[in-house]
Design a protein around this motif. Structure first.
Motif, PDB file in Angstrom:
ATOM      1  N   MET A 110       4.457   8.301 -11.178  1.00  0.00           N
ATOM      2  CA  MET A 110       5.174   7.287 -11.970  1.00  0.00           C
ATOM      3  C   MET A 110       4.166   6.510 -12.819  1.00  0.00           C
ATOM      4  O   MET A 110       3.304   5.824 -12.284  1.00  0.00           O
ATOM      5  CB  MET A 110       5.929   6.332 -11.043  1.00  0.00           C
ATOM      6  CG  MET A 110       6.615   5.172 -11.758  1.00  0.00           C
ATOM      7  SD  MET A 110       7.820   5.648 -13.027  1.00  0.00           S
ATOM      8  CE  MET A 110       9.132   6.360 -12.012  1.00  0.00           C
ATOM      9  N   PRO A 111       4.252   6.610 -14.135  1.00  0.00           N
ATOM     10  CA  PRO A 111       3.286   5.904 -14.976  1.00  0.00           C
ATOM     11  C   PRO A 111       3.480   4.383 -14.934  1.00  0.00           C
ATOM     12  O   PRO A 111       4.607   3.894 -14.901  1.00  0.00           O
ATOM     13  CB  PRO A 111       3.578   6.437 -16.382  1.00  0.00           C
ATOM     14  CG  PRO A 111       4.417   7.660 -16.186  1.00  0.00           C
ATOM     15  CD  PRO A 111       5.181   7.439 -14.924  1.00  0.00           C
ATOM     16  N   LEU A 112       2.360   3.660 -14.960  1.00  0.00           N
ATOM     17  CA  LEU A 112       2.371   2.205 -15.111  1.00  0.00           C
ATOM     18  C   LEU A 112       1.683   1.896 -16.436  1.00  0.00           C
ATOM     19  O   LEU A 112       0.544   2.296 -16.660  1.00  0.00           O
ATOM     20  CB  LEU A 112       1.603   1.511 -13.977  1.00  0.00           C
ATOM     21  CG  LEU A 112       2.000   1.772 -12.524  1.00  0.00           C
ATOM     22  CD1 LEU A 112       1.174   0.865 -11.602  1.00  0.00           C
ATOM     23  CD2 LEU A 112       3.482   1.545 -12.292  1.00  0.00           C
ATOM     24  N   THR A 113       2.394   1.185 -17.321  1.00  0.00           N
ATOM     25  CA  THR A 113       1.779   0.805 -18.601  1.00  0.00           C
ATOM     26  C   THR A 113       1.176  -0.588 -18.435  1.00  0.00           C
ATOM     27  O   THR A 113       1.845  -1.601 -18.569  1.00  0.00           O
ATOM     28  CB  THR A 113       2.813   0.828 -19.744  1.00  0.00           C
ATOM     29  OG1 THR A 113       3.821  -0.148 -19.493  1.00  0.00           O
ATOM     30  CG2 THR A 113       3.462   2.210 -19.852  1.00  0.00           C
ATOM     31  N   VAL A 114      -0.099  -0.616 -18.116  1.00  0.00           N
ATOM     32  CA  VAL A 114      -0.793  -1.860 -17.742  1.00  0.00           C
ATOM     33  C   VAL A 114      -1.428  -2.501 -18.984  1.00  0.00           C
ATOM     34  O   VAL A 114      -1.902  -1.801 -19.876  1.00  0.00           O
ATOM     35  CB  VAL A 114      -1.857  -1.556 -16.666  1.00  0.00           C
ATOM     36  CG1 VAL A 114      -2.590  -2.825 -16.246  1.00  0.00           C
ATOM     37  CG2 VAL A 114      -1.203  -0.891 -15.450  1.00  0.00           C
TER      38      VAL A 114
ATOM     39  N   ALA B 136       0.822  -1.220   0.000  1.00  0.00           N
ATOM     40  CA  ALA B 136       0.000   0.000   0.000  1.00  0.00           C
ATOM     41  C   ALA B 136       0.855   1.270   0.000  1.00  0.00           C
ATOM     42  O   ALA B 136       0.506   2.270  -0.640  1.00  0.00           O
ATOM     43  CB  ALA B 136      -0.935   0.006   1.197  1.00  0.00           C
ATOM     44  N   GLN B 137       1.995   1.212   0.706  1.00  0.00           N
ATOM     45  CA  GLN B 137       2.874   2.384   0.750  1.00  0.00           C
ATOM     46  C   GLN B 137       3.466   2.673  -0.623  1.00  0.00           C
ATOM     47  O   GLN B 137       3.580   3.828  -1.041  1.00  0.00           O
ATOM     48  CB  GLN B 137       3.998   2.173   1.770  1.00  0.00           C
ATOM     49  CG  GLN B 137       4.763   3.468   2.050  1.00  0.00           C
ATOM     50  CD  GLN B 137       5.935   3.247   3.010  1.00  0.00           C
ATOM     51  OE1 GLN B 137       5.959   2.282   3.766  1.00  0.00           O
ATOM     52  NE2 GLN B 137       6.901   4.153   2.973  1.00  0.00           N
ATOM     53  N   LEU B 138       3.819   1.610  -1.343  1.00  0.00           N
ATOM     54  CA  LEU B 138       4.371   1.780  -2.692  1.00  0.00           C
ATOM     55  C   LEU B 138       3.327   2.404  -3.621  1.00  0.00           C
ATOM     56  O   LEU B 138       3.648   3.297  -4.404  1.00  0.00           O
ATOM     57  CB  LEU B 138       4.846   0.439  -3.257  1.00  0.00           C
ATOM     58  CG  LEU B 138       5.357   0.467  -4.706  1.00  0.00           C
ATOM     59  CD1 LEU B 138       6.555   1.394  -4.865  1.00  0.00           C
ATOM     60  CD2 LEU B 138       5.701  -0.935  -5.194  1.00  0.00           C
ATOM     61  N   VAL B 139       2.085   1.957  -3.505  1.00  0.00           N
ATOM     62  CA  VAL B 139       1.009   2.524  -4.333  1.00  0.00           C
ATOM     63  C   VAL B 139       0.911   4.035  -4.089  1.00  0.00           C
ATOM     64  O   VAL B 139       0.854   4.823  -5.038  1.00  0.00           O
ATOM     65  CB  VAL B 139      -0.351   1.835  -4.043  1.00  0.00           C
ATOM     66  CG1 VAL B 139      -1.498   2.563  -4.740  1.00  0.00           C
ATOM     67  CG2 VAL B 139      -0.309   0.375  -4.488  1.00  0.00           C
ATOM     68  N   ALA B 140       0.951   4.424  -2.820  1.00  0.00           N
ATOM     69  CA  ALA B 140       0.888   5.851  -2.470  1.00  0.00           C
ATOM     70  C   ALA B 140       2.086   6.602  -3.042  1.00  0.00           C
ATOM     71  O   ALA B 140       1.947   7.721  -3.559  1.00  0.00           O
ATOM     72  CB  ALA B 140       0.822   6.007  -0.957  1.00  0.00           C
ATOM     73  N   GLU B 141       3.260   5.986  -2.966  1.00  0.00           N
ATOM     74  CA  GLU B 141       4.482   6.634  -3.495  1.00  0.00           C
ATOM     75  C   GLU B 141       4.423   6.787  -5.011  1.00  0.00           C
ATOM     76  O   GLU B 141       4.806   7.828  -5.559  1.00  0.00           O
ATOM     77  CB  GLU B 141       5.730   5.820  -3.096  1.00  0.00           C
ATOM     78  CG  GLU B 141       6.116   5.984  -1.636  1.00  0.00           C
ATOM     79  CD  GLU B 141       7.170   4.966  -1.195  1.00  0.00           C
ATOM     80  OE1 GLU B 141       7.708   4.244  -2.066  1.00  0.00           O
ATOM     81  OE2 GLU B 141       7.449   4.902   0.023  1.00  0.00           O
ATOM     82  N   LEU B 142       3.945   5.742  -5.706  1.00  0.00           N
ATOM     83  CA  LEU B 142       3.833   5.801  -7.168  1.00  0.00           C
ATOM     84  C   LEU B 142       2.866   6.916  -7.583  1.00  0.00           C
ATOM     85  O   LEU B 142       3.116   7.643  -8.547  1.00  0.00           O
ATOM     86  CB  LEU B 142       3.358   4.462  -7.733  1.00  0.00           C
ATOM     87  CG  LEU B 142       4.344   3.287  -7.631  1.00  0.00           C
ATOM     88  CD1 LEU B 142       3.649   1.978  -8.008  1.00  0.00           C
ATOM     89  CD2 LEU B 142       5.575   3.508  -8.514  1.00  0.00           C
TER      90      LEU B 142
END
Length: 339
Positions: free
Chosen positions: A239-243, A228-234
């Motif tokens: 930081m774009p995620l190409t899903v 969850a912390q990483l999600v908040a940081e992204l």
């Protein structure tokens, strides 16, 4: 205009597409015939029947086999041109595509043959179809660092055609740190960087790609939900995620599209984008991916449009070009909501 029509007409930007993964069975057969290559399948239908994958590796095995039919510059041109026609059909106004030179140089195909064929098709698509593009060269992560360094060396004379360096293939057992030095050299040479991370691999591959490889985008990144912390940081660092939704369900990253976390991440403020990955193998190009997500999740038209906004912001084009793409999107929205 219903939701399906809205999606079909929505201007789109694709940032995660492997050009070798657009090799449709019919083209695989016609190129095999043209180049006098024996395929282990009797018909295009037999190829399609083999596209039932259990995981990433089972897909890669057939993917590399299919690439054997690509030998001449014209083959790479034809492959890329066919994809650009799909873009036109799906209202993709800009695309940034990956290619895997090591897949071809290992078979004795010259680096220049690959890049020139792809580039020529991209130039023609801009002139004839009005679709802009950028080209990203990926290292195969299951190969060693030395091979990546050699490939980077081969790319140097083609910097006018290649905007960025990426990292793809089998993620498990091949963490970002394996390529930290070669990525540093690529950045020194002026290339932008991206990397596949957090598809089958752990959260640490996402953080490693950001901190060690200095990526501008994370390709896939869906495993970020494990932290969850990483999600908040992204979200905070934009930081774009190409899903790649259909790819993720086809390769069993998620059992069903209803379980996919792309909409949840969008609502948490993460800069997620929708992409088709290897559409010939995973059952769909851009419209198919948008439609699949919309069929399984309740999305507003503003949210659907946000995927394109995110992709424009995350793209490797100038601010001026981003403004031009945004203007096309705004014009579509004006027409849509004006009725």
């Amino acid at each position: 205009m219903n939701q399906t029509q809205f999606i079909e007409r929505l201007p789109k930007v694709e940032l995660h597409l492997h050009i070798e993964g657009t090799l449709e069975p019919e083209m695989m057969f016609s190129l095999a015939q043209r180049n006098n290559i024996q395929l282990p399948f009797a018909t295009p239908e037999a190829v399609k029947a083999a596209y039932e994958f259990t995981n990433l590796q089972s897909f890669l095995d057939i993917y590399y086999q299919g690439a054997n039919v690509l030998i001449h510059e014209q083959d790479f041109y034809d492959l890329t041109w066919a994809y650009m026609l799909h873009c036109q059909q799906d209202n993709v106004i800009h695309t940034e595509i990956f290619f895997d030179p090591q897949t071809h140089t290992a078979r004795g195909v010259e680096f220049a043959t690959v890049v020139n064929g792809i580039d020529r098709a991209l130039q023609d698509a801009q002139q004839q179809l009005g679709i802009t593009s950028r080209l990203i060269m990926c290292f195969l992560r299951h190969l060693d660092e030395q091979s990546a360094f050699e490939t980077l060396e081969q790319a140097m004379p083609h910097q006018d055609k290649i905007i960025a360096i990426g990292l793809d293939s089998s993620e498990l057992g091949h963490p970002p740190e394996k390529f930290e030095r070669v990525f540093a050299k690529a950045r020194e040479a002026g290339f932008l960087t991206v990397a596949h991370a957090g598809e089958e691999g752990p959260v640490s591959n996402i953080t490693g790609s950001v901190t060690l490889l200095n990526v501008s985008r994370v390709d896939h990144g869906v495993r970020c939900s494990d932290d969850a912390q990483l999600v908040a940081e992204l979200a905070q660092m934009a930081m774009p995620l190409t899903v790649c939704p259909l790819s993720n369900t086809k390769l069993k990253v998620f059992a069903e599209m209803e379980q996919h976390n792309i909409v949840e991440l969008l609502r948490q403020g993460v800069k997620v984008t929708i992409n088709s990955d290897d559409p010939a193998y995973f059952g769909g190009y851009m419209n198919d991916n948008f439609l699949a997500v919309a069929a399984s999740h309740q999305l507003t038209q503003q949210e659907l449009t946000q995927f394109t906004r995110n992709a424009i912001e995350a793209s490797f084009i100038s601010e001026q070009e981003k403004h031009a793409l945004t203007a096309q999107l705004e014009e579509f929205m004006r027409q849509y909501f004006g009725h």
